[in-house]
Design an enzyme around this catalytic site. Sequence first.
Site: not given
Ligand code: LLP
Length: 426
Positions: A239, A275, A277, A314, A346-347
């Site tokens: 997060g 975790e 990402g 996004r 087309c949006e």
């Molecule tokens: N762990 C769990 C259980 C999660 O649901 C997520 C993200 C992460 C870790 C990783 O979070 P991060 O470090 O990447 O913030 N598609 C959206 C983001 C969706 C995030 C969903 N869960 C966007 O493009 O902003």
Amino acid sequence: MDHFLYRDGVLHAEDVPLPEIAAAVGTPVYVYSTATLARHYRLFAEALAPLPHLVCFAVKANSNVAVLRTLGDLGAGMDVVSGGEYLRAKAAGVPGSRIVYSGVGKTVAEMRLALGGGVRQVNVESEAELRQLSAVAAGMGLRAPIALRVNPDVDAGSHDKISTGRKTDKFGVPISRARAIYAEAATLPGIEVVGIDMHIGSQLTELAPFEAAYRKLADLAAVLRADGHRIARLDLGGGLGIPYAQTNEAPPLPSDYGAMVKRVLGHLDCEIEIEPGRLICGNAGVLVASVIYEKHGEDRDFLIVDAAMNDLVRPAMYGAHHDIVPVIEPAPGTARAPVDVVGPVCESGDTFARQRPLPPLGAGALVAFRSAGAYGAVMASEYNSRPLVPEVLVSGGDFAVVRARPSFDEMLARDTLPPWMSGEAG
Ligand code: LLP
């Protein structure tokens, strides 16, 4: 910091000029930097040391096997949320002992896949899932190592669609019920409790919500231990946000986050799992596109590029900002004029930016959407029958296609006609 810099007026990915990749692979194309991925992984690992820890990359942010392999080879674990992500982590060579399985609705087939192939821990999100997992594991003669994902009812202060730790969100079990559910878990034949899990949302730009949630986690760990449970691991989720605009955003650094984790949870003598990402791969990728046309409207000017909402959703989905930069650096003092940067879909929602000040860019000019390495390619689709966008990985002066653009023949071959439609179209 990332490794996409201008050199002699040309935007490079590490040592490779982006026009070279565009000429070889075509546009639109995602380009990732190995050095940035490695740097961001190490920042987290260093931030948590000397606590025992495992940085589990959230595969949902970028699931390309070459990206996973890059991180896995550095020692990263993986956080997966589907059978497909589990198989990708395995295909990248990551052992089950470093794979955490999260997600709000795991199916029996997915449970069997992970338990059979080996899994470090399953993060369980409901009582129903706990009982199902116990039955599946017991049927396989196993005990599934679990952490219960608790929902702390903390507002992450992020975009509504990516905040996950409020009691109105579908995730986890209410922290107030955790004690009772752990008590049940201890009685189930296919379950072995190993820790507690939490994830309150994505793109957080303050530490305060994390700290509030982790304080609740620390209190819960003490209560559960007093109840006799073995709480050896705390999974803190991901997060931590990234700066999307190079100008004014400054989210906390992994080192600040790590210091807070040590302060709030360090005394518990637990192994810490995180975790992340977005922070690992977001600024490790750009989406390179070409200008197709300039259009002078009555009210405004449009820059029509060959990337669209199906390649990078996004902006359309979350109103997200991505910096858009010309690949050929404009001469100093070049005037910028506001344009709407749009794709061919087309949006009207297929708009990347409104009234963005950009230097003059004619047909054929290359642009790069920055911070596109997370939740970019993974959320791409073939909407409007546009081929799935390809991916390229750069390492130093080398680059390689790590997911090829499908041909139209390959796309068409996936559709089949039912038997009653055989024969010539008429
Ligand atoms: N762990 C769990 C259980 C999660 O649901 C997520 C993200 C992460 C870790 C990783 O979070 P991060 O470090 O990447 O913030 N598609 C959206 C983001 C969706 C995030 C969903 N869960 C966007 O493009 O902003």
